[in-house]
Write an enzyme that holds these catalytic residues in place. Sequence first.
Site, PDB file in Angstrom:
ATOM      1  N   TYR A  56     -52.716 -69.463 -92.994  1.00  0.00           N
ATOM      2  CA  TYR A  56     -54.106 -69.138 -92.743  1.00  0.00           C
ATOM      3  C   TYR A  56     -54.816 -68.215 -93.720  1.00  0.00           C
ATOM      4  O   TYR A  56     -55.996 -68.416 -93.965  1.00  0.00           O
ATOM      5  CB  TYR A  56     -54.262 -68.609 -91.317  1.00  0.00           C
ATOM      6  CG  TYR A  56     -54.732 -69.698 -90.400  1.00  0.00           C
ATOM      7  CD1 TYR A  56     -53.920 -70.795 -90.173  1.00  0.00           C
ATOM      8  CD2 TYR A  56     -55.969 -69.661 -89.796  1.00  0.00           C
ATOM      9  CE1 TYR A  56     -54.331 -71.813 -89.347  1.00  0.00           C
ATOM     10  CE2 TYR A  56     -56.379 -70.682 -88.971  1.00  0.00           C
ATOM     11  CZ  TYR A  56     -55.565 -71.748 -88.743  1.00  0.00           C
ATOM     12  OH  TYR A  56     -55.975 -72.759 -87.928  1.00  0.00           O
ATOM     13  N   ASP A  66     -43.971 -80.192 -82.305  1.00  0.00           N
ATOM     14  CA  ASP A  66     -44.380 -81.466 -81.694  1.00  0.00           C
ATOM     15  C   ASP A  66     -43.874 -81.547 -80.257  1.00  0.00           C
ATOM     16  O   ASP A  66     -44.603 -81.908 -79.326  1.00  0.00           O
ATOM     17  CB  ASP A  66     -43.929 -82.670 -82.533  1.00  0.00           C
ATOM     18  CG  ASP A  66     -42.567 -82.490 -83.186  1.00  0.00           C
ATOM     19  OD1 ASP A  66     -42.007 -81.372 -83.137  1.00  0.00           O
ATOM     20  OD2 ASP A  66     -42.036 -83.472 -83.736  1.00  0.00           O
ATOM     21  N   ASP A  76     -55.624 -73.896 -78.176  1.00  0.00           N
ATOM     22  CA  ASP A  76     -56.716 -74.779 -77.729  1.00  0.00           C
ATOM     23  C   ASP A  76     -56.178 -75.793 -76.724  1.00  0.00           C
ATOM     24  O   ASP A  76     -56.802 -76.086 -75.707  1.00  0.00           O
ATOM     25  CB  ASP A  76     -57.329 -75.548 -78.915  1.00  0.00           C
ATOM     26  CG  ASP A  76     -58.518 -74.821 -79.532  1.00  0.00           C
ATOM     27  OD1 ASP A  76     -58.500 -73.569 -79.538  1.00  0.00           O
ATOM     28  OD2 ASP A  76     -59.452 -75.487 -80.014  1.00  0.00           O
TER      29      ASP A  76
END
Length: 358
Positions: free
Chosen positions: A123, A227, A255
Site C-alpha cells: 500500500y 482465497d 469490505d
Amino acid sequence: MKTVVALPGEGIGLEVVDATCELLLAAGLPLKILTPPQGETAVKSHGAPVPDETKQAARAADGVLFGAAGGPATSAVITWLRWEMDAWAGVRPIRFYPGMRSPLADPEGIDYVVLRENSEGLYPGREGELAELARVMPDLSDRTGRTLKEYGEGRFAVKVVTPAGVERIARFACALARKRKAKGRPGKVTCVTKSNVLRGSDGLFQQIAERVVRDAGDLQFEHFYVDDASRRLVRFPKSMDVVLCMNLYGDILSDLGAETAGGLGLAPSGCFGDGWAYFESVHGSAPDIAGKGIANPTATILSSAMMLEHMGLGAEAERLEAAVARVYRDGKTLTADQGGTAKTRDMAQAVLAAYRSA
Ligand code: NAD
C-alpha cells in the site's frame, strides 16, 4: 473537556461527519470539536491539503475523526493521517446488530475484528517502470526463471514485509484478542496470507505471526490462505475473532466482512500507531450518493464510539454503541441502504434520541 479534530474529507464524508459531530455535541459529551482546514478548500486557502495548523491541531487533540477520501486532496489527508503519522494497526470491527440488512440467512452473532497491517505490504505505493528495476536487478527472475527484461515494457510495485513490522502487528493482535477474550470471545488470532505462492514475503508474515501468537501462550492461532479466508468469512463468520491480515488483504476482507454484517455504511475503524490514533469509517466518499443526504452515518458514529473509548470515555462509547443497536432493533429510522427512507441526519438524530433515553 476533551478536544476532537474532525476532518470530513469529501463526498459523503462531509455529511456523515457533520451528522456525527452534531450528535456528539447534542448528547452533552464533554467535547470541543475543531474543524481545521483540510482537503480541497485548504489547498485553495493555504496551498496544502493538510496545512501545518491542521497537523498541529490533530497532533494536540485527544481524538481525531476522519470522514472519507476521494480525490487527490483528501487522499493526501489520509496519507498524512495513516502513513506519515505511521498509524500501523488498522482495527476494523465487523459486528451484526439485529435489524441490519445482512445478505446472510443467519447473521446473528457475527462479531469479529479485521486487524489490518497498515504500514507495509503493497500500500505505501513503491511503484516504477520495469526497465528501471531491471537495470538495478538484472538477475531478478520469477519462479519460471523469466527475468524482468523479458517482460518488456511495464511497471512494478514492491511488497515489503519486515520482521519488526510483523512482530508489532502480531503483538497488537494478541493484545486485542486478549481484551476480547476477557469479554467472552474465544481468544483466537486467524492469520491471513498467500504464503503458498508468496513464500518469501507472505511466508515471513505467517511464520512470525504464528511464533508471536503461540509464544503468548494464552491464545489460539490458525492460518488460512486469503482465497480460503474470504470463503470462510462468508460461510463461517461466527468462528472468527481477530483476523490478522496483511495490508491489501485486510482492505479487501474488511469490505467483504462489512457487507456480510449489513453493508459498507456500517463498518467503523480505528488506526493506531505509537502515541497516535485516528478514527474513520471503512467506506470511501461514495460519489454515487454524495450530496443527497442519504448516506448511512452508522460507520462514522461507531468510529466516533471507538474514538471515545480511546479518549477514556468508555461508558459513553458503550452507551453510544447501544443507542445505534437500538435504532436498528426499532427499524423505524434507517437509511436507504438498510431498506428505510431516513436521511443521514434523521438517523443520527434517532441515535441521539436512543442515547438520551438509555
Ligand atoms: P465507497 O466506499 O465510496 O462506495 C462503495 C459503495 O458503497 C457505493 O455504492 C456507495 O454508495 C456505498 N456506500 C459507501 N458508504 C456508504 C454509506 N455510508 N451509506 C450508504 N452507502 C454507502 O467506495 P468506491 O465507490 O469504490 O470509492 C469512491 C472513492 O472513495 C474513491 O475515490 C476511493 O479511492 C475512495 N475510498 C476512500 C476510502 C477511505 O477514505 N478510507 C476507502 C475506500 C475508498
